[in-house]
Motif scaffolding. Structure first.
Motif: not given
Length: 714
Positions: A115-136
């Motif tokens: 379950e943790l592995r699945h949650l962190l996989d989803q978390f990492a994939r989301r950051q590909l979109r979230t981090i650049p958007a938040l920084l801009q």
């Protein structure tokens, strides 16, 4: 004393009605696990004690031969015992951002790791979109006085990461055994992102996307061990152990996005933690490299330290990378069961004795059990279980009775049955294949299956028999000859064994060289045979002490034997050939002889008795039974005689005979027609006895030798 055997002495009789059932369908499966350990009460008690002993050093060494059930019974016992115990936790590795070579180990309740592995996989994939958007973007907020204020992109990013990680923590918290480790890792992750924001502020291109993906791949979880599918403590059976399969390692990968800690893989030692690991000692001993055994040495260190260090497979040979991972050693609490043959156990005891210090529980499987109604009943129950588990038709009581006879024959003992029950299963399959559709398997089908097995493996035996029939090998089974007798050899081909007669001849004349064994002189004999020859020579000298030292030159040889002779079972036959050569009395060629003797002339039991008897019988049958043929064997072998029905039938009809002797001289009258003879007070044997004839010949040899020696001296 010489006795002639009756047909009733040649096999055991098991009456089907005494078994208490008509077919094995009536034998309901018995849920008591101990009853499956047929004749293995000692082994069951030792294994049960080993299960209770949880102290270090109480691993189990299981000793027995293949087919005894040593592996399947131990595995079944462990699974039943450990099914009610708690499931060990899942193990997850996370990247240690401060010390990347030492990843953080999380322990979670079974099932929470995936379950943790699945949650962190989803978390990492989301950051590909979230981090650049938040920084801009700059998200408006409020000051202390209620006026609009701008929040920095870094502040937005930190807040977003902390909120997401807090949600993940909340979801896995019930199963997180050490939450403080996850909190520490979360703080490290947030700081790692804030320290590398420039990576996400770059203009988008393929190279940037790959760099971002590789960076975020470090936030994922390496599910080192998942126990979500276990119902109790693990029982792991590794039937092909290697360094990687046992101890784990660092997996090679061409994926440059994969962080190093993600390449750490568990082995079966870690999978068995909290439970049992079953290995075959033969597989461990086979890992020899340049005179060393790295598998055994590493396993010994694990047992000594009760810890496992996951290493790069190249580290043992000095080829590991300079930046190799060095995770902390993992504590282990498991029970190791080593399954071994007796030969492998003795080798381990001789070559690696310190290793055995960790195995204080020895579970020794018996090769045979005393035949009792209870054992017969348990074997019948085993056949019923095999039929049910393998979708075979059930077996009639007559078929079971024949199978019980087979177990006696395998053991070569009328009072004991073989416990190599694993060998029965192929026979059950073959007999079932011959049964009529929908019907139970009867004794006739079992007999057909046995006959088919013999036919598949009797090619070598037929070749030897054909050589005799064609006259290439000189064997006579009729008439009488001086200095010649048929001994019996036992030939083991691995998957089949059989017996065959071999002619032994003796030549005697005056001299002082004594008895020369020609096979020994040309190094075609083994130490056991040579021992028997020395006993024979000294027994002969003791019987004729008046002529000592014997003025005798004699040669003994196994005619047309070119592959070597081992064992002392031909000692009696060799002595008879020698006595015939000395006395000039011819021996009956139809009577083959087997048996060893001790220094007092007592006949000792030998092995392979049934194959030897049947081998001689089948040759005589091919050449023509005349009612004068048979076998002379040790009386101490009577309990081992379990012959095929065609031999028993021929004996009942008077066409073949078996004779048992207790002393070596018991058989000489049968072979020569004269009594052996007993010495008087002066040591002289009656003239009309075998030993009287021998004594006169020895005296004549002595006179001739002294006369020739006297003339030579002059």
């Amino acid at each position: 004393m010489l006795s002639k055997l009756t047909p009733q002495q040649l096999n055991i009789s098991i009456h089907p009605h005494t078994l208490g059932f008509d077919t094995t369908a009536e034998l309901l499966p018995d849920d008591r696990h101990a009853t499956q350990w047929i004749g293995q009460e000692r082994a069951f008690a030792a294994a049960s004690l080993g299960l209770r002993m949880q102290h270090p050093g109480y691993h189990m060494l299981v000793i027995g031969e293949p087919g005894s059930g040593r592996t399947s019974l131990m595995k079944s016992l462990m699974e039943r015992a450990l099914a009610q115990q708690s499931v060990p936790p899942d193990l997850v590795y996370l990247l240690n951002f401060q010390l990347p070579e030492k990843p953080i180990l999380l322990r979670l309740q079974a099932g929470k790791g995936s379950e943790l592995r699945h949650l962190l996989d989803q978390f990492a994939r989301r950051q590909l979109r979230t981090i650049p958007a938040l920084l801009q973007s700059r998200i408006p907020g409020e000051s202390r006085h209620g006026s609009p204020a701008a929040v920095s992109p870094e502040g937005n990013l930190k807040s977003s990461l902390e909120q997401e990680l807090a949600k993940i923590r909340q979801q896995i918290l019930p199963g997180l055994l050490e939450p403080e480790l996850f909190d520490r890792w979360s703080a490290q992750l947030v700081q790692e992102v804030l320290d590398n924001t420039e990576l996400f502020a770059l203009a988008a291109n393929n190279e940037t996307d790959e760099m971002q993906e590789a960076f975020l791949g470090r936030f994922r979880a390496n599910l080192l061990l998942s126990n979500h599918d276990l119902a109790g403590s693990p029982v792991i059976y590794d039937d092909d152990p290697s360094h990687t399969s046992l101890f784990g390692g660092v997996e090679a990968s061409a994926d440059h996005h994969l962080a190093d800690f993600m390449r750490l893989k568990a082995g079966n030692l870690l999978r068995a933690n909290g439970g049992v690991l079953i290995l075959h000692l033969e597989d461990i001993l086979g890992d020899q490299q340049a005179g060393a055994n790295p598998l055994l040495e590493k396993l010994g260190r694990v047992l000594r330290n009760r810890k496992l260090q996951i290493e790069d497979a190249g580290s043992a040979s000095g080829n590991a990378a300079l930046n190799a991972l060095t995770p902390d050693a993992l504590p282990l609490d498991f029970k190791l069961i080593l399954v071994a043959s007796r030969d492998d156990y003795y080798h381990l005891h001789e070559q690696h004795a310190p290793f055995l210090e960790y195995f204080r529980i020895k579970v020794e499987f018996a090769d045979s059990a005393k035949a009792t109604p209870d054992v017969y009943r348990q074997v019948a129950g085993y056949i019923a279980r095999c039929s049910a588990e393998n979708s075979l038709p059930h077996f009639t009581a007559a078929a079971v009775a024949r199978l019980l006879q087979v177990l006696h024959e395998w053991e070569e003992d009328q009072s004991r049955v073989s416990l190599a029950l694993g060998r029965l299963l192929p026979l059950l399959h073959e007999a079932a294949a011959l049964a009529s559709q929908g019907g139970a398997v009867d004794a006739a089908e079992v007999e057909q299956a046995l006959s088919a097995t013999r036919q598949r493996h009797d090619y070598a035996e037929e070749q030897i028999r054909d050589s005799i029939l064609d006259g290439e090998l000189k064997i006579a089974v009729t008439g009488r000859q001086v200095g010649r007798i048929n001994g019996l050899t036992h030939i083991d081909m691995g998957d089949a064994a059989f017996g065959s007669p071999v002619q032994i001849s003796a030549r005697c004349h005056p001299g002082r060289h004594g008895i020369i064994n020609i096979d020994r002189e040309v190094k075609l004999t083994g130490p056991q045979h040579d021992k028997g020859m020395f006993i024979l020579q000294h027994w002969l000298a003791a019987m004729f002490v008046q002529q000592a030292p014997l003025s005798l030159n004699a040669s003994l040889v196994f005619e047309q034997e070119y592959h070597g002779v081992e064992g002392d079972s031909a000692s009696c036959a060799e002595l008879y050939a020698l006595l015939s050569g000395l006395s000039g009395l011819p021996l009956a060629q139809g009577i083959a002889v087997t048996g060893a003797l001790n220094q007092h002339g007592e006949v000792l039991p030998i092995g392979g008795i049934n194959e030897k008897i049947e081998g001689h019988f089948r040759l005589c049958e091919k050449l023509g039974l005349d009612g004068q043929q048979g076998v002379l064997l040790p009386a101490s072998n009577l309990r081992h005689v379990l012959l095929h029905q065609d031999v028993i039938r021929a004996m009942a009809e008077g066409r073949f005979h078996l004779y048992a002797m207790e002393h070596v001289l018991d058989g000489i009258e049968l072979l020569t027609g004269l009594a052996a003879g007993s010495a008087d007070a002066a040591g002289v044997y009656p003239a009309d006895t075998v030993l009287g004839h021998v004594q006169r010949s020895l005296q004549a040899y002595q006179d001739i030798y002294q006369r020739n020696h006297h003339h030579t001296g002059q």
